[in-house]
Every structure is written in structure tokens, then in C-alpha cells.
Design a protein around this motif. Structure first.
Motif, mmCIF file in Angstrom:
data_model
loop_
_atom_site.group_PDB
_atom_site.id
_atom_site.type_symbol
_atom_site.label_atom_id
_atom_site.label_comp_id
_atom_site.label_asym_id
_atom_site.label_seq_id
_atom_site.Cartn_x
_atom_site.Cartn_y
_atom_site.Cartn_z
ATOM 1 N N PHE A 179 0.824 -1.203 0.000
ATOM 2 C CA PHE A 179 0.000 0.000 0.000
ATOM 3 C C PHE A 179 0.860 1.255 0.000
ATOM 4 O O PHE A 179 1.867 1.341 0.698
ATOM 5 C CB PHE A 179 -0.932 0.005 1.201
ATOM 6 N N VAL A 180 0.426 2.218 -0.813
ATOM 7 C CA VAL A 180 1.105 3.507 -0.914
ATOM 8 C C VAL A 180 0.123 4.587 -0.490
ATOM 9 O O VAL A 180 -0.966 4.706 -1.065
ATOM 10 C CB VAL A 180 1.591 3.762 -2.358
ATOM 11 N N GLU A 181 0.485 5.371 0.520
ATOM 12 C CA GLU A 181 -0.416 6.405 1.033
ATOM 13 C C GLU A 181 -0.465 7.591 0.071
ATOM 14 O O GLU A 181 0.556 8.039 -0.445
ATOM 15 C CB GLU A 181 0.038 6.868 2.407
ATOM 16 N N CYS A 182 -1.670 8.079 -0.174
ATOM 17 C CA CYS A 182 -1.810 9.298 -0.974
ATOM 18 C C CYS A 182 -2.905 10.149 -0.346
ATOM 19 O O CYS A 182 -3.622 9.700 0.551
ATOM 20 C CB CYS A 182 -2.113 8.981 -2.433
ATOM 21 N N ASN A 183 -3.017 11.384 -0.811
ATOM 22 C CA ASN A 183 -4.053 12.265 -0.291
ATOM 23 C C ASN A 183 -5.184 12.408 -1.306
ATOM 24 O O ASN A 183 -5.112 11.876 -2.421
ATOM 25 C CB ASN A 183 -3.473 13.630 0.101
ATOM 26 N N PHE A 184 -6.207 13.144 -0.915
ATOM 27 C CA PHE A 184 -7.385 13.257 -1.776
ATOM 28 C C PHE A 184 -7.051 13.916 -3.105
ATOM 29 O O PHE A 184 -7.536 13.487 -4.163
ATOM 30 C CB PHE A 184 -8.487 14.037 -1.059
ATOM 31 N N ALA A 185 -6.216 14.961 -3.081
ATOM 32 C CA ALA A 185 -5.867 15.654 -4.326
ATOM 33 C C ALA A 185 -5.128 14.717 -5.280
ATOM 34 O O ALA A 185 -5.384 14.712 -6.498
ATOM 35 C CB ALA A 185 -5.007 16.876 -4.014
ATOM 36 N N GLN A 186 -4.227 13.890 -4.745
ATOM 37 C CA GLN A 186 -3.511 12.931 -5.593
ATOM 38 C C GLN A 186 -4.461 11.871 -6.148
ATOM 39 O O GLN A 186 -4.321 11.463 -7.307
ATOM 40 C CB GLN A 186 -2.393 12.280 -4.775
ATOM 41 N N ALA A 187 -5.399 11.435 -5.329
ATOM 42 C CA ALA A 187 -6.382 10.444 -5.794
ATOM 43 C C ALA A 187 -7.238 11.021 -6.914
ATOM 44 O O ALA A 187 -7.519 10.354 -7.913
ATOM 45 C CB ALA A 187 -7.261 9.999 -4.628
ATOM 46 N N ARG A 188 -7.649 12.269 -6.753
ATOM 47 C CA ARG A 188 -8.466 12.932 -7.775
ATOM 48 C C ARG A 188 -7.676 13.113 -9.067
ATOM 49 O O ARG A 188 -8.198 12.889 -10.166
ATOM 50 C CB ARG A 188 -8.942 14.280 -7.251
ATOM 51 N N ASP A 189 -6.394 13.488 -8.956
ATOM 52 C CA ASP A 189 -5.551 13.660 -10.136
ATOM 53 C C ASP A 189 -5.348 12.331 -10.869
ATOM 54 O O ASP A 189 -5.341 12.288 -12.109
ATOM 55 C CB ASP A 189 -4.195 14.248 -9.748
ATOM 56 N N ALA A 190 -5.168 11.250 -10.108
ATOM 57 C CA ALA A 190 -4.991 9.929 -10.726
ATOM 58 C C ALA A 190 -6.245 9.521 -11.493
ATOM 59 O O ALA A 190 -6.165 8.968 -12.598
ATOM 60 C CB ALA A 190 -4.664 8.899 -9.650
ATOM 61 N N TRP A 191 -7.401 9.799 -10.907
ATOM 62 C CA TRP A 191 -8.665 9.485 -11.592
ATOM 63 C C TRP A 191 -8.797 10.311 -12.868
ATOM 64 O O TRP A 191 -9.200 9.786 -13.917
ATOM 65 C CB TRP A 191 -9.834 9.762 -10.656
ATOM 66 N N GLN A 192 -8.448 11.605 -12.800
ATOM 67 C CA GLN A 192 -8.569 12.464 -13.977
ATOM 68 C C GLN A 192 -7.614 12.021 -15.081
ATOM 69 O O GLN A 192 -7.956 12.050 -16.264
ATOM 70 C CB GLN A 192 -8.296 13.911 -13.604
ATOM 71 N N THR A 193 -6.409 11.609 -14.698
ATOM 72 C CA THR A 193 -5.451 11.107 -15.689
ATOM 73 C C THR A 193 -6.013 9.902 -16.423
ATOM 74 O O THR A 193 -5.883 9.777 -17.646
ATOM 75 C CB THR A 193 -4.125 10.727 -14.997
ATOM 76 N N GLN A 194 -6.667 9.028 -15.676
ATOM 77 C CA GLN A 194 -7.277 7.844 -16.287
ATOM 78 C C GLN A 194 -8.422 8.231 -17.220
ATOM 79 O O GLN A 194 -8.540 7.691 -18.327
ATOM 80 C CB GLN A 194 -7.768 6.899 -15.195
ATOM 81 N N GLN A 195 -9.251 9.183 -16.803
ATOM 82 C CA GLN A 195 -10.354 9.632 -17.655
ATOM 83 C C GLN A 195 -9.834 10.296 -18.926
ATOM 84 O O GLN A 195 -10.383 10.109 -20.013
ATOM 85 C CB GLN A 195 -11.261 10.599 -16.883
ATOM 86 N N ASP A 196 -8.761 11.064 -18.805
ATOM 87 C CA ASP A 196 -8.165 11.706 -19.982
ATOM 88 C C ASP A 196 -7.654 10.657 -20.964
ATOM 89 O O ASP A 196 -7.790 10.818 -22.189
ATOM 90 C CB ASP A 196 -7.019 12.628 -19.562
ATOM 91 N N TYR A 197 -7.084 9.591 -20.435
ATOM 92 C CA TYR A 197 -6.589 8.519 -21.310
ATOM 93 C C TYR A 197 -7.738 7.842 -22.045
ATOM 94 O O TYR A 197 -7.637 7.546 -23.246
ATOM 95 C CB TYR A 197 -5.811 7.497 -20.484
ATOM 96 N N ILE A 198 -8.844 7.591 -21.348
ATOM 97 C CA ILE A 198 -10.000 6.976 -21.997
ATOM 98 C C ILE A 198 -10.498 7.858 -23.140
ATOM 99 O O ILE A 198 -10.823 7.364 -24.231
ATOM 100 C CB ILE A 198 -11.114 6.711 -20.959
ATOM 101 N N GLN A 199 -10.541 9.157 -22.909
ATOM 102 C CA GLN A 199 -10.966 10.074 -23.961
ATOM 103 C C GLN A 199 -9.966 10.082 -25.119
ATOM 104 O O GLN A 199 -10.362 10.185 -26.290
ATOM 105 C CB GLN A 199 -11.122 11.483 -23.392
ATOM 106 N N GLN A 200 -8.702 9.963 -24.814
ATOM 107 C CA GLN A 200 -7.681 9.897 -25.854
ATOM 108 C C GLN A 200 -7.874 8.664 -26.731
ATOM 109 O O GLN A 200 -7.775 8.739 -27.961
ATOM 110 C CB GLN A 200 -6.300 9.864 -25.203
ATOM 111 N N VAL A 201 -8.162 7.536 -26.098
ATOM 112 C CA VAL A 201 -8.406 6.304 -26.855
ATOM 113 C C VAL A 201 -9.667 6.445 -27.704
ATOM 114 O O VAL A 201 -9.711 6.003 -28.857
ATOM 115 C CB VAL A 201 -8.509 5.095 -25.908
ATOM 116 N N ARG A 202 -10.708 7.065 -27.143
ATOM 117 C CA ARG A 202 -11.940 7.271 -27.900
ATOM 118 C C ARG A 202 -11.653 8.048 -29.200
ATOM 119 O O ARG A 202 -12.113 7.669 -30.275
ATOM 120 C CB ARG A 202 -12.961 8.021 -27.046
ATOM 121 N N LYS A 203 -10.862 9.118 -29.091
ATOM 122 C CA LYS A 203 -10.520 9.913 -30.275
ATOM 123 C C LYS A 203 -9.679 9.097 -31.258
ATOM 124 O O LYS A 203 -9.860 9.177 -32.481
ATOM 125 C CB LYS A 203 -9.773 11.170 -29.852
ATOM 126 N N GLN A 204 -8.755 8.306 -30.729
ATOM 127 C CA GLN A 204 -7.890 7.474 -31.567
ATOM 128 C C GLN A 204 -8.724 6.474 -32.379
ATOM 129 O O GLN A 204 -8.500 6.292 -33.577
ATOM 130 C CB GLN A 204 -6.875 6.746 -30.699
#
Length: 320
Positions: free
Chosen positions: A288-313
Motif C-alpha cells: 500500500f502507498v499512502e496518498c491524499n485526496f488531491a492525488q487520488a483525484r488527479d490519478a482518476w482524472q489522468t485515467q479519464q483523460d486517457y479513456i478520452q484519448q483512446v476514444r478519439k484514436q
């Protein structure tokens, strides 16, 4: 239309799960690897949350009873259309009578079979996911058996085939890692445990035991010790919550988690890493790696951005 030729009762129809039903005592269910589900659907031009077949044990084999496009996601093991080896994360066209075989990967615990428009099963409480414990949703409320026949929601829709994407695991995780890091947030009863236990939670490796399943991942390591005995009333829980029963060995609630429980909540796996847990097979180790809420939110957004990138591709490939 496909017919199941080889499977186990743990194979089931899943989408992104039920939302808004926890207050009725109905768990979420849904794909253990929601990232693979969404990306596989995008390959076929489906809605990201369209239902697919989740395959947790291999080999898995189906026969196509009519011509149909398909995609397989979430697994980097061998995928064979008759004797033709297909690339991973790929869209292909099957002819009536052909057989698709999905074999095990060395690193991934699950694969998903996608058909045009998704798997055609009734929607129950806003989802087509199988709730195995409640015996509803999916295909007659149960896992799939040999001889079951399932149809695509849009079998005649034209789909561009012989295209795919690079494995997203190259971007988000090294599934070959001996110990897999998983990011978590501290939860409600985190400080009800000794300082030594709190430190040990982050420092030691935890083994996922063979008793793990879609309901929960049971972990094995040096036990966590509470400051005092805790007796708690049942309270709401969601997938990702890490609870600690009396034996001190944590349990991570997974997709089929019940909506309430009484064990203390020590931590919570962040939303962006739940797919990763779903791909780690029993017997492997995590840290387990400890993170804070802002890091968790950023990780989720990075994943969503990737999904959108694949959709465009995929859209660009379909226009080519």
C-alpha cells in the motif's frame, strides 16, 4: 449469437455496475476491471459501459453461431480465432462456426469479451451486471455454463476490424512487478490502531490469499492490532474499502461487496487503482502507498483523460 463451449460458473456478464441502489441494500456488482471494460467497448464503438463477458479463469472458449465482430480486452495472453493468433486489445471479425479461445496471461487475472452494442441481456435496476449473491441481472442471474447462448445487442452493426490499441498496462502499471503498489487513503478507524500497526500497514507486503473473490480480497501479513476492542454497528461500505476483522488480517471490498458491514475501516483503495486490484491474481503480493485526496483525484482524472484519448484514436482509425 455465441455459444459457450468451455468456461466456469465464475464467468459472468458485467457492465460498470449499479449506481444509486446501496440504500436499498443492493450492491454495485460490475466489472472488476472497469478500465478494460471501457477500453474494449471503445474498440467496438460501443458505449463505454456496455455489458461484456468477464472471464476470470482460463481457457475460455465460445463458438460463433453467426458472423459477428468482437474484441477481447484486459488480458495479454493468447487469443485464438480457430488457429489464428490475434494481437491483444484487438478487434476481429468471426464467421459462423468459428471458435474463439482465450488463454491465461502470466500477469492478468481477467479478460473481457465484447460484442457489438454489448451483450444483450435485460437491464435490472439500471444495470446488466450479474449480481451473483442475489441471483439477478446478467444472464439469468448466474454465472455462465457450457451450452449457454448469448447475443450481441447490435449484431448487424458494421464495425471496422483488424485494429487495436497498445496495452494500457504499459501506461498505468507494471503487472509483471513482483510486488504491486496500490494507492490508498486513510479511512475512519485508521487511528484506532497502534502506531506500530499503522506503520506496518505501509511497510510490509500483503499477500492476496486464495480465499479472495469478487466479494473481497483477503490479505495475509503480520496482523494489525487495535488500541482497544471495537464493537461497531453495521455501516455503509463501498468497493475499495479496507476493513479489518478481529484477526487483524485486512479485507479489501471488491465489486460484489455487500452494501454494509461492521468491521473497522482502516483505509480505502483509490478509484483509479480498483481496476489494478481486479487484475492481480490470488497468490501475488501488494504494497500500500499512502496518498491524499488531491492525488487520488488527479490519478482518476489522468485515467479519464486517457479513456478520452483512446476514444478519439478509435474514431480516427474508423474514419481512415
Amino acid at each position: 449469437m455465441i455459444e459457450i463451449e468451455k468456461t466456469t460458473a465464475l464467468t459472468s456478464v458485467q457492465d460498470l455496475g449499479r449506481e444509486g441502489c446501496l440504500n436499498y441494500g443492493v450492491g454495485r456488482a460490475g466489472a472488476m476491471d472497469s478500465l478494460a471494460l471501457q477500453l474494449g467497448n471503445l474498440l467496438l464503438g460501443n458505449a463505454p459501459g456496455a455489458a461484456a463477458i468477464e472471464i476470470p479463469l482460463f481457457p475460455f472458449r465460445v463458438r460463433f453461431l453467426e458472423d459477428c465482430a468482437f474484441a477481447v480486452s484486459g488480458n495479454d495472453g493468447d487469443v485464438l480465432l480457430d488457429d489464428r493468433l490475434l494481437p491483444p486489445w484487438w478487434v476481429a471479425q468471426a464467421k459462423a462456426g468459428q471458435t474463439l479461445t482465450v488463454k491465461a496471461s502470466r500477469y492478468c487475472a481477467r479478460a473481457y469479451l465484447h460484442l457489438p452494442g454489448g451483450i444483450d441481456v435485460p437491464e435490472v435496476l439500471g444495470s446488466r451486471s450479474t449480481q451473483l449473491r442475489g441471483e439477478f441481472g446478467g444472464f439469468h442471474g448466474r454465472g455462465l455454463h457450457k451450452g449457454d447462448r448469448l447475443a450481441a445487442a447490435e449484431p448487424q452493426r458494421r464495425v471496422k476490424t483488424d485494429l487495436g490499441i497498445a496495452s494500457p498496462w504499459l501506461r498505468f502499471a507494471d503487472l509483471n512487478a513482483e510486488v504491486q503498489p496500490v494507492r490508498v487513503l486513510a479511512a475512519g478507524e485508521h487511528f484506532a490502531y497502534t502506531a506500530e500497526s499503522r506503520a506496518r500497514f505501509w511497510q510490509q507486503d500483503w499477500r492476496i490469499t486464495p480465499q479472495s473473490n469478487r466479494y473481497g480480497y483477503r490479505l495475509e501479513g503480520e496482523p494489525l492490532v487495535a488500541l482497544e476492542t471495537m464493537e461497531m454497528r453495521s455501516h455503509g461500505i463501498v468497493p475499495g474499502v479496507i476493513q479489518v476483522p478481529h484477526n487483524g488480517q485486512p479485507i479489501i471490498q471488491m465489486s460484489d461487496a455487500q452494501p454494509s458491514g461492521g468491521y473497522p475501516k482502516f483505509a480505502t483503495v483509490i478509484e483509479a487503482d480498483l481496476w489494478l486490484l481486479g487484475q492481480i491474481p490470488p497468490g501475488r503480493r501488494i504494497r500500500f502507498v499512502e496518498c491524499n485526496f488531491a492525488q487520488a483525484r488527479d490519478a482518476w482524472q489522468t485515467q479519464q483523460d486517457y479513456i478520452q484519448q483512446v476514444r478519439k484514436q478509435i474514431k480516427q482509425l474508423n474514419r481512415a
